[in-house]
Design a protein around this motif. Structure first.
Motif, PDB file in Angstrom:
ATOM      1  N   HIS A 110       0.816  -1.216   0.000  1.00 62.31           N
ATOM      2  CA  HIS A 110       0.000   0.000   0.000  1.00 62.31           C
ATOM      3  C   HIS A 110       0.855   1.274   0.000  1.00 62.31           C
ATOM      4  O   HIS A 110       0.329   2.373  -0.171  1.00 62.31           O
ATOM      5  N   VAL A 153       4.125   2.545  -5.543  1.00 64.77           N
ATOM      6  CA  VAL A 153       3.527   2.699  -6.872  1.00 64.77           C
ATOM      7  C   VAL A 153       4.512   2.147  -7.884  1.00 64.77           C
ATOM      8  O   VAL A 153       5.730   2.228  -7.701  1.00 64.77           O
ATOM      9  N   ARG A 159      -0.320  -5.123 -10.749  1.00 63.25           N
ATOM     10  CA  ARG A 159      -1.580  -5.729 -10.310  1.00 63.25           C
ATOM     11  C   ARG A 159      -1.338  -7.030  -9.556  1.00 63.25           C
ATOM     12  O   ARG A 159      -1.948  -7.289  -8.513  1.00 63.25           O
ATOM     13  N   GLN A 166      -0.171  -6.393  -6.194  1.00 71.62           N
ATOM     14  CA  GLN A 166      -1.117  -5.581  -5.437  1.00 71.62           C
ATOM     15  C   GLN A 166      -0.543  -4.198  -5.115  1.00 71.62           C
ATOM     16  O   GLN A 166      -0.698  -3.674  -4.017  1.00 71.62           O
ATOM     17  N   HIS A 192      -0.124  -0.102  -6.614  1.00 72.57           N
ATOM     18  CA  HIS A 192      -0.795   0.890  -7.454  1.00 72.57           C
ATOM     19  C   HIS A 192      -0.025   1.049  -8.769  1.00 72.57           C
ATOM     20  O   HIS A 192       1.188   1.275  -8.769  1.00 72.57           O
ATOM     21  N   ILE A 210       0.674   3.000 -12.253  1.00 69.46           N
ATOM     22  CA  ILE A 210       0.563   4.248 -13.015  1.00 69.46           C
ATOM     23  C   ILE A 210       1.190   4.035 -14.387  1.00 69.46           C
ATOM     24  O   ILE A 210       2.390   3.755 -14.501  1.00 69.46           O
ATOM     25  N   HIS A 232      -4.194   1.820 -12.903  1.00 67.59           N
ATOM     26  CA  HIS A 232      -5.093   2.597 -12.051  1.00 67.59           C
ATOM     27  C   HIS A 232      -5.165   4.048 -12.523  1.00 67.59           C
ATOM     28  O   HIS A 232      -6.212   4.686 -12.441  1.00 67.59           O
ATOM     29  N   ASP A 233      -4.040   4.577 -12.963  1.00 67.73           N
ATOM     30  CA  ASP A 233      -3.963   5.938 -13.488  1.00 67.73           C
ATOM     31  C   ASP A 233      -3.137   5.909 -14.768  1.00 67.73           C
ATOM     32  O   ASP A 233      -2.215   5.094 -14.902  1.00 67.73           O
ATOM     33  N   PHE A 275      -0.825  10.596  -4.061  1.00 68.18           N
ATOM     34  CA  PHE A 275      -0.787   9.225  -3.553  1.00 68.18           C
ATOM     35  C   PHE A 275      -0.695   9.226  -2.032  1.00 68.18           C
ATOM     36  O   PHE A 275       0.190   9.849  -1.446  1.00 68.18           O
ATOM     37  N   ARG A 291      -4.700   4.055   0.477  1.00 71.48           N
ATOM     38  CA  ARG A 291      -4.483   2.820  -0.263  1.00 71.48           C
ATOM     39  C   ARG A 291      -4.644   1.613   0.644  1.00 71.48           C
ATOM     40  O   ARG A 291      -5.164   0.578   0.236  1.00 71.48           O
ATOM     41  N   GLN A 350      -8.208   0.368   0.901  1.00 69.81           N
ATOM     42  CA  GLN A 350      -8.895  -0.145  -0.275  1.00 69.81           C
ATOM     43  C   GLN A 350      -8.913  -1.667  -0.235  1.00 69.81           C
ATOM     44  O   GLN A 350      -7.975  -2.312   0.233  1.00 69.81           O
ATOM     45  N   TYR A 384      -7.906  -5.865  -6.935  1.00 71.76           N
ATOM     46  CA  TYR A 384      -6.743  -6.283  -7.693  1.00 71.76           C
ATOM     47  C   TYR A 384      -6.979  -7.654  -8.299  1.00 71.76           C
ATOM     48  O   TYR A 384      -6.098  -8.201  -8.933  1.00 71.76           O
TER      49      TYR A 384
END
Length: 235
Positions: free
Chosen positions: A165, A168, A181, A184, A186, A188, A206-207, A222, A227, A230, A235
């Protein structure tokens, strides 16, 4: 035990920080000529960038036997050695890349690397751009399974004691997004590299950002605390 308040940005290199589109395509073509096989198109090459070289070439040319793929890999590597031996050879950083890296470092981010390059290629990149003290850890094709397997990304997390979490993954290829993914983390995607926005979306980004100003804004926004709340089911 994980430390509190960490934020880690893990970077792909080719197509994300460095504009290597021309040189990678050129190497693939020259290597194909060297072993007397049909040269690939740019679309064939761009689809496999980011994957470890042998696996990438095998993916691109499933009709070739392992011995031929090994020869293709060797000639590709030799082409890059020739390129870098030429004083006139350049691979430019994307506009804003250096400034973004330096800003993140000043702000206390940890910086990692997950690239399909070899360790030799990573060392060359760090030395050329003066990044030895910028990146906290680097992992590459020589360190384990190729993207999209999450191994390289998990190595970054484990080496720095960072939770999923708190991290990124930033990359230009669907392989980067799929790797994130699976880990797990994030994801970008950047639109200026080898893969299209649609390909990044389909791979689970995700972005998606379109320049380094947008990327820095996404990183500024971020928040690990959010995170962590979530659901991992996403995922």
């Amino acid at each position: 035990m994980l430390s509190d308040g960490l934020k880690l940005a893990v970077w792909d290199v080719d197509g994300t920080l460095i504009d290597s589109r021309s040189s990678i395509f050129r190497a693939a073509v020259e290597a194909a000529h060297a072993i007397n096989i049909d040269p690939p198109s740019y679309d064939q090459v761009r689809a496999i960038v980011g994957v470890s070289l042998f696996d990438a070439l095998a993916m691109m040319r499933p009709d070739l036997d392992p011995e031929t793929i090994a020869a293709y890999t060797h000639e590709f590597q030799q082409a890059f050695l020739r390129f870098h031996a030429d004083p006139a050879f350049t691979e430019s950083l994307y506009l804003g890349a250096e400034e973004a890296l330096q800003a993140l470092k000043r702000e206390g981010w940890l910086l990692g690397m997950a690239t399909g390059n070899s360790r030799r290629g990573v060392r060359r990149t760090l030395e050329k751009h003066g990044w030895d003290d910028l990146f906290d850890v680097t992992f590459c094709a020589d360190d384990g399974p190729s993207k999209p397997h999450p191994h390289m990304l998990q190595c970054n997390l484990n080496a720095l004691g960072v939770g999923t979490h708190e991290a990124v993954m930033i990359g230009d290829a669907s392989h980067d997004m799929k790797m994130a993914r699976q880990a797990q983390v994030h994801a970008i995607g950047v639109s200026w590299g080898f893969h299209t926005v649609e390909e990044l979306q389909l791979a689970g980004a995700h972005d998606i950002v379109h320049d380094f100003t947008e990327l820095k804004a996404a990183l500024d926004a971020f928040t690990p605390e959010v995170r962590s709340e979530q659901k991992m089911a996403s995922y």
